[in-house]
Design a protein around this motif. Sequence first.
Motif, PDB file in Angstrom:
ATOM      1  N   VAL A  71       0.828  -1.221   0.000  1.00  0.00           N
ATOM      2  CA  VAL A  71       0.000   0.000   0.000  1.00  0.00           C
ATOM      3  C   VAL A  71       0.858   1.266   0.000  1.00  0.00           C
ATOM      4  N   GLY A  72       2.080   1.170   0.546  1.00  0.00           N
ATOM      5  CA  GLY A  72       2.921   2.371   0.634  1.00  0.00           C
ATOM      6  C   GLY A  72       2.254   3.413   1.508  1.00  0.00           C
ATOM      7  N   ASP A  73       2.248   4.665   1.030  1.00  0.00           N
ATOM      8  CA  ASP A  73       1.628   5.730   1.834  1.00  0.00           C
ATOM      9  C   ASP A  73       0.162   5.944   1.484  1.00  0.00           C
ATOM     10  N   ASP A  74      -0.361   5.103   0.612  1.00  0.00           N
ATOM     11  CA  ASP A  74      -1.711   5.372   0.100  1.00  0.00           C
ATOM     12  C   ASP A  74      -2.798   4.819   1.014  1.00  0.00           C
ATOM     13  N   TYR A  75      -2.724   5.184   2.270  1.00  0.00           N
ATOM     14  CA  TYR A  75      -3.772   4.764   3.196  1.00  0.00           C
ATOM     15  C   TYR A  75      -3.954   5.832   4.266  1.00  0.00           C
ATOM     16  N   GLN A 198      -9.263   2.658  15.867  1.00  0.00           N
ATOM     17  CA  GLN A 198      -8.810   3.127  14.557  1.00  0.00           C
ATOM     18  C   GLN A 198      -8.457   1.946  13.677  1.00  0.00           C
ATOM     19  N   PHE A 199      -8.618   2.133  12.373  1.00  0.00           N
ATOM     20  CA  PHE A 199      -8.147   1.083  11.459  1.00  0.00           C
ATOM     21  C   PHE A 199      -7.567   1.731  10.211  1.00  0.00           C
ATOM     22  N   ALA A 200      -6.744   0.945   9.525  1.00  0.00           N
ATOM     23  CA  ALA A 200      -6.092   1.446   8.314  1.00  0.00           C
ATOM     24  C   ALA A 200      -6.981   1.145   7.110  1.00  0.00           C
ATOM     25  N   TYR A 201      -7.071   2.118   6.204  1.00  0.00           N
ATOM     26  CA  TYR A 201      -7.925   1.889   5.033  1.00  0.00           C
ATOM     27  C   TYR A 201      -7.250   2.498   3.799  1.00  0.00           C
ATOM     28  N   PRO A 202      -7.084   1.716   2.740  1.00  0.00           N
ATOM     29  CA  PRO A 202      -6.423   2.232   1.535  1.00  0.00           C
ATOM     30  C   PRO A 202      -7.257   3.343   0.870  1.00  0.00           C
ATOM     31  N   LEU A 203      -6.565   4.348   0.331  1.00  0.00           N
ATOM     32  CA  LEU A 203      -7.287   5.498  -0.232  1.00  0.00           C
ATOM     33  C   LEU A 203      -8.092   5.122  -1.474  1.00  0.00           C
ATOM     34  N   GLY A 204      -7.754   3.999  -2.084  1.00  0.00           N
ATOM     35  CA  GLY A 204      -8.492   3.574  -3.282  1.00  0.00           C
ATOM     36  C   GLY A 204      -9.480   2.450  -2.994  1.00  0.00           C
ATOM     37  N   GLY A 205      -9.855   2.273  -1.718  1.00  0.00           N
ATOM     38  CA  GLY A 205     -10.752   1.169  -1.366  1.00  0.00           C
ATOM     39  C   GLY A 205      -9.931  -0.029  -0.940  1.00  0.00           C
ATOM     40  N   THR A 206     -10.592  -0.954  -0.234  1.00  0.00           N
ATOM     41  CA  THR A 206      -9.860  -2.085   0.335  1.00  0.00           C
ATOM     42  C   THR A 206      -9.185  -2.925  -0.746  1.00  0.00           C
ATOM     43  N   ASN A 319     -21.983   2.689   5.463  1.00  0.00           N
ATOM     44  CA  ASN A 319     -22.076   4.014   4.845  1.00  0.00           C
ATOM     45  C   ASN A 319     -20.689   4.389   4.326  1.00  0.00           C
ATOM     46  N   PHE A 320     -20.496   4.257   3.013  1.00  0.00           N
ATOM     47  CA  PHE A 320     -19.160   4.463   2.430  1.00  0.00           C
ATOM     48  C   PHE A 320     -18.703   5.921   2.518  1.00  0.00           C
ATOM     49  N   ARG A 321     -19.606   6.835   2.817  1.00  0.00           N
ATOM     50  CA  ARG A 321     -19.266   8.251   2.973  1.00  0.00           C
ATOM     51  C   ARG A 321     -18.294   8.445   4.146  1.00  0.00           C
ATOM     52  N   ASN A 322     -18.323   7.523   5.110  1.00  0.00           N
ATOM     53  CA  ASN A 322     -17.566   7.741   6.353  1.00  0.00           C
ATOM     54  C   ASN A 322     -16.267   6.937   6.443  1.00  0.00           C
ATOM     55  N   TRP A 323     -15.709   6.558   5.281  1.00  0.00           N
ATOM     56  CA  TRP A 323     -14.446   5.799   5.320  1.00  0.00           C
ATOM     57  C   TRP A 323     -13.306   6.766   5.020  1.00  0.00           C
ATOM     58  N   VAL A 324     -12.991   6.975   3.768  1.00  0.00           N
ATOM     59  CA  VAL A 324     -12.036   8.052   3.441  1.00  0.00           C
ATOM     60  C   VAL A 324     -12.657   8.859   2.306  1.00  0.00           C
ATOM     61  N   PRO A 325     -12.463  10.201   2.297  1.00  0.00           N
ATOM     62  CA  PRO A 325     -13.139  11.020   1.281  1.00  0.00           C
ATOM     63  C   PRO A 325     -12.751  10.629  -0.144  1.00  0.00           C
ATOM     64  N   GLN A 326     -11.538  10.095  -0.308  1.00  0.00           N
ATOM     65  CA  GLN A 326     -11.057   9.772  -1.657  1.00  0.00           C
ATOM     66  C   GLN A 326     -11.980   8.806  -2.396  1.00  0.00           C
TER      67      GLN A 326
END
Length: 475
Positions: A71-75, A198-206, A319-326
Amino acid sequence: MKVCVIGAGPAGLTAAYELAKQGVEVEVYEASGEVGGMSRSFQLWDQTVDLGPHRFFSSDARVNRLWLEVVGDDYAMVDRLTRIYYKQRFFHYPLQPVDALRNLYLGEAAACITSYMRERISPTLEDDHSFESWVVRRFGRRLYETFFKSYSEKLWGISCQDLDADFAAQRIKKLSMAAVIKDALGWGRGGHRTLVDQFAYPLGGTGLVYDRMAEYVSALGRVRLNCPVRRVVNRGQRVIGLELADGTYTKCDHVVSTMPLTLLMKGLEHVPTAVEHAASSLSFRNTLLVYLNIANRDLFPDQWLYVHDPDLLVGRITNFRNWVPQICGSSENSIVSLEYWANDGDAMWNETDDQLIERAKQEFRATGLLGDAKILEGAVVRVPKSYPVYARGYQSHLQVLVDHLREMKGLTPIGRYGAFKYNNQDHSILMGLLAAEQILNEGQQDLWSVNTDYESYQEEATITSSGLVMAEAAS
Ligand SMILES: Cc1cc2nc3c(=O)[nH]c(=O)nc-3n(C[C@H](O)[C@H](O)[C@H](O)COP(=O)(O)OP(=O)(O)OC[C@H]3O[C@@H](n4cnc5c(N)ncnc54)[C@H](O)[C@@H]3O)c2cc1C
């Protein structure tokens, strides 16, 4: 050495990725047109969504190291909010006893405490290894009926008396009186943020993780989409290749299988009747996801809600609105998914998309969460065999298969339905890592014993500055 991997989900891709890194010739065969399996992400109404909620968390350094490598920094770290919706009220999940009692009517709260105390002093149920006896003995019957029974029965489609206690032991934290008192006095966890918070979530979806793994594997080997495997071909106790659905035969030295364990067994030759019988005694439950596109940005603040109301068939709302705005892009709408569970023969599993969407609309309205907002459109995704059913006694059937497969050379069954284990992504990643290690070193790792029973201790792990826990796992 040539290794064939069945399935491009987290388990299969992790194994393929690790093997490809070490220069092994590897080919992945995926039945569907996408990678990521149940952890894939996809585009819907100009946004990115997952198959229901997909929170990644692990306290195993090997799993986190690999995840970060890909994932690198993309989370981003997401502040978790997940609650139980019950009779128009919200309760924190994981259950916080003080919050739960505060939210119940006074009489109900008193009844819960009395029933809890009664169970502690003199248990009313024999410990018969059922989900019901496990929960009632630890929480009392009243809390069991309010917070555990209806959701579990919706999910598994069997009575909690027939559900194995393994499910509870894996997924439910034990109630500690000391923690309850600390919670009541506001001492909580001393301000440490843990994997509960807290949990880690990739900016492009799981699914970003698995898209990247597949890209890497494709560059060195092959990922063949729309390529279902019919059966694993064995000569006696040795696997020699694969037969694809189009009848093609592929020779290989080793097979990593993440296809459903029961179907794997059906395809093998010379399987004793007792083993066939054990395989046919295991079953899976299916998931139906109904997505609704809603013209409102602020429906409710949770990433997902557990719906415990026995009057509603829906079990979980994301509710996918509340994960990451990306993942929402520039859309002003919110996409929610309503999760339903069904067996193959159930009427609901065979309903049309329109029928399912209509029910989801009605049930979402009934929760009161929609307010005045307008539902613009709906879509349905069917996920067959998504839950291995831990019906009471399932271990003895599974053990018969395990004993048979242990003798089979050149075959490593892993994954959620691949090994009939109620895996999260991290468990499947770990199985993929260990499978690759075993093939490379011809080691004797017992992958069947990969532990899925560590959610509660795992969630207690704290978050480091890199976001993910890197300390070696406690066990
Ligand atoms: C609704 C839902 C919510 C979830 N929430 C979370 C969560 O919050 N956090 C979390 O960590 N996990 C979550 N999970 C679990 C997670 O999705 C799985 O643990 C993970 O995807 C399992 O990976 P796997 O590789 O073992 O199996 P899968 O993801 O099922 O991948 C198996 C792959 O094999 C392919 N396949 C099957 N048969 C064949 C065949 N014959 N030939 C070729 N290919 C075949 C399938 O098409 C699939 O792509 C959730 C699952 C569901 C259903």
